[in-house]
Design a protein around this motif. Sequence first.
Motif, PDB file in Angstrom:
ATOM      1  N   UNK A  77      20.042  38.190  40.705  1.00  0.00           N
ATOM      2  CA  UNK A  77      18.855  38.126  41.552  1.00  0.00           C
ATOM      3  C   UNK A  77      18.160  39.471  41.661  1.00  0.00           C
ATOM      4  N   UNK A  78      18.934  40.556  41.555  1.00  0.00           N
ATOM      5  CA  UNK A  78      18.357  41.897  41.652  1.00  0.00           C
ATOM      6  C   UNK A  78      17.919  42.393  40.276  1.00  0.00           C
ATOM      7  N   UNK A  79      17.898  41.518  39.299  1.00  0.00           N
ATOM      8  CA  UNK A  79      17.387  41.907  37.996  1.00  0.00           C
ATOM      9  C   UNK A  79      18.399  42.556  37.071  1.00  0.00           C
ATOM     10  N   UNK A  80      19.681  42.484  37.418  1.00  0.00           N
ATOM     11  CA  UNK A  80      20.703  43.033  36.529  1.00  0.00           C
ATOM     12  C   UNK A  80      20.903  42.060  35.366  1.00  0.00           C
ATOM     13  N   UNK A  81      20.905  42.581  34.123  1.00  0.00           N
ATOM     14  CA  UNK A  81      21.129  41.698  32.971  1.00  0.00           C
ATOM     15  C   UNK A  81      22.623  41.455  32.845  1.00  0.00           C
ATOM     16  N   UNK A  82      23.104  40.473  33.611  1.00  0.00           N
ATOM     17  CA  UNK A  82      24.551  40.308  33.773  1.00  0.00           C
ATOM     18  C   UNK A  82      25.240  40.015  32.445  1.00  0.00           C
ATOM     19  N   UNK A 106      23.564  51.762  47.735  1.00  0.00           N
ATOM     20  CA  UNK A 106      23.690  51.106  46.430  1.00  0.00           C
ATOM     21  C   UNK A 106      23.077  49.716  46.459  1.00  0.00           C
ATOM     22  N   UNK A 107      23.264  49.008  47.570  1.00  0.00           N
ATOM     23  CA  UNK A 107      22.663  47.689  47.704  1.00  0.00           C
ATOM     24  C   UNK A 107      21.145  47.763  47.761  1.00  0.00           C
ATOM     25  N   UNK A 116      17.144  48.640  40.667  1.00  0.00           N
ATOM     26  CA  UNK A 116      16.071  49.597  40.428  1.00  0.00           C
ATOM     27  C   UNK A 116      16.544  51.025  40.733  1.00  0.00           C
ATOM     28  N   UNK A 117      17.710  51.341  40.259  1.00  0.00           N
ATOM     29  CA  UNK A 117      18.275  52.663  40.508  1.00  0.00           C
ATOM     30  C   UNK A 117      17.421  53.751  39.853  1.00  0.00           C
ATOM     31  N   UNK A 171      18.168  58.485  44.925  1.00  0.00           N
ATOM     32  CA  UNK A 171      18.534  57.183  45.474  1.00  0.00           C
ATOM     33  C   UNK A 171      18.636  57.262  46.993  1.00  0.00           C
ATOM     34  N   UNK A 172      19.260  58.330  47.437  1.00  0.00           N
ATOM     35  CA  UNK A 172      19.416  58.536  48.870  1.00  0.00           C
ATOM     36  C   UNK A 172      18.049  58.621  49.551  1.00  0.00           C
TER      37      UNK A 172
END
Lengths: 338, 498
Positions: A223-228, B99-100, B105-106, B118-119
């Motif tokens: 859902x967060x766009x990670x290409x699992x 991290x969440x 979009x890191x 990120x912080x």
Amino acid sequence: MKTEHQPILDEQTRRVNLQQVINLLGPFLILAFVVMFFAIIMPGEVADTFFSAYNFKLILTQTVVVAIGSIGMTMIIVSGGIDLSVGSVVALTSVLGAVLIKSGSSMGMMILAVLATGGLIGLLNGVIISVFRMTPFIVTLGMLGIARGLTKRLADNQTVNLPDIALPSVGLLMADPDPNGYFVAPGIAVVIDLAIIMALVLNHSVFGRYIFAIGSNEATARLCGVRTRLVKLSVYTLSGVFFGLAGLMQFSRLRQGDPSTALGIELDIIAAVVIGGASLNGGTGSILGSMIGALTMAVLRSGSTQIDWPNYVQEIIIGTVIILAVGLDKWRQSRGRQ
Amino acid sequence: MSVPRLRITKVKKCFGATQALRDVSLVVGSGEVHALIGENGAGKSTLMKILSAAHSADGGEIQLDGQVFAPATPLEARSAGVAMIYQELSLVPHLSVEENILLGREPQRLGWIDRSERRRLALAALAKLNQQHLPLKVPVNQLSLAQQQMVEIARALVGSPRVLIMDEPTSSLTQVDTKNLFEVILRLRDSGVSIIYISHFLEECLELASHYTVLRDGESVGMGRMTREALPGIMRLLVGRELSEVYPRVPHSVGATLLEVTQLRGVLKPRNVSFQLRAGEILGIAGIIGAGRTETLRALFGLDPQIGGEVKLRGSSCNRATPRAWLQKRVGYLSENRKEEGLMLGRSISDNLLLSNLHPCATGGFINRRRQDRLASSWMSTLGVKARNSAQNISDLSGGNQQKVALGRLLHHDAEILLLDEPTRGIDVGSKAQIYQIIGQLAAAGKSVIFISSYLPELLGVCDTIGVMCRGTIRTIRPAPEWTEHSIIATAIGQDEN
């Protein structure tokens, strides 16, 4: 910026930090427990040999194969998967190394081929698991049989012996340590470097974050766009390369190609990762923990051998320690939640 | 005239034969909080899933700031400026707050995470919510529900969304947390974000929203300015259907109290539930999703921990009894989750029917196949289960026939008290009528039934007594004839004059 909530939340952060320290300490505690157990139970003269610097260096050498395997396995288990084919891959790649050297190929070519073969099998596992969505347990169980069969075919079902002239260069990586000097097997340095690099990757790279996210909650990660799928595929492939490297170390240690080697080593590796604090449900685990876990397994095996216990006692004790380690972890987690 | 932020025109969506959305239109201006109101199953979730690209629409058009909006993946929807906050929190439990917030979009340099950036981004997102005091490094499974919700919202705010969709955000919050959340929503609105606010609670909508749209059976049936004067009209739109089905009434009379529940409390829900169940009584429990109806039965039946309160069966205390103990006392439970919990999919009809009571067809611990088949076949004809034979795999059957088998297990067990959780969900009208008939016959035989349903006409048609739950407690219990659909809905969404 300060708010009135600050003290409570600082408390929360501190508690979590403390818990993380305890989690990290867990594997060390188990190792210490095992060492102390041997210190108490061993008769004097056996203890003198067991607790010598030379024996410590020997144990480190014996840790190398399981340690490299557990670096790959840590990634896989953190991502919520499992790989049972490690033992067969180690056997296949070590026999492949022997066959290549015997037929006159260079060390460099041999190393390349061994790592590539490991990676290829990992890639195959990864494709079946992530693209065709099959259970890792079953897929890698199947691969365990396939790779072992290929190994036997490759070795013609017998030990592949090398010409004497090749032995020193093959054996260098896992050479016996110098009883008096500082020399330890180069394989140990390889493990330490690899562990440091992979610990950084798991904790500081985007790839590493995604591995944890997938193991913790795959639906959310997608859902967060990670290409699992891509991430899982990469995890299995990279781990495969590591298993190939473990095979190289095994070959170097045996200085021959034995198609029946490393039988069941995947269970030692999984045990090392679990003793190191990883959960088979995914989402938790650390490289440092797994390294301590691997060392614990080696100390257990070495200690039992030196006391001259029969093999069956070894098996029982190792089984007990694994269950105790997981029990300790469960207890720690339930404490942490309160 | 200016272009609205979001314009949805005649959107349709089918799942197989079911038309989830028939014709939905919705217009949201910029910096507007828009309430989306509708009963369970009206199509709100489907619409929101289309907006966040979890589903794609079969027809109609969506425009975002005048541009056609047809995202292919959730990531595309997010990059286009539509962010969604789900009813069930969708955080990654083992990862930390920061991290969440930045997951997916890191900020990175060659694949390595830029920690200080990120912080900074996480703090900036939290600052928009005035929540910068949240501990950034703590795993989210260590936070309270309200804190987790703030993390979830912060994640949606990364990348400055134009439209923010919130699905029942208050369903698991306490009053204080709800108040804080409202401040946050109003602050976001003032900064120009458009918010679609989905809620059953009209009072909340009134406090937050300037406009509303009502969905019913997959259609947008009404829209306008959200004012107190509009409430009666909205209520009419919500109910708006005829009692088209007939409920066969089996005459029965109500006897002495069998089961007495006092101030039952579970881990989160129920908070405080008291009721009495008498012999031959059909007690309906109404309430919206999340009110704690299922949780009440689960805590009662020992499937979830009972934290407090008193449960008495025929005057003797039964606190924290296990499901096995309840079954031995001839109390049975029918799960709302037929596929995962209620039935063993993949096993035969007779296995599913007889599991809880195998003694009649076993000798010395071994099951007699022929007796098992005979027993199962007789139940199948009693219940009117349509199947080849009792050995057929349960997953081959239609939902209605599966449900009759699940209910049949309680009958075979000869349960005196039946706890039925949504027994008619997702099954055809004919099977529903049969299940109503069975429930009526049970009551006529002096057995007691608790009947949870989200479908009000059937509760009104079948039950002797109806209790309405709201936020973890039973608000009111009255004889069924004293209720109307209108008064049940009003009580369930906290709009009754108590």
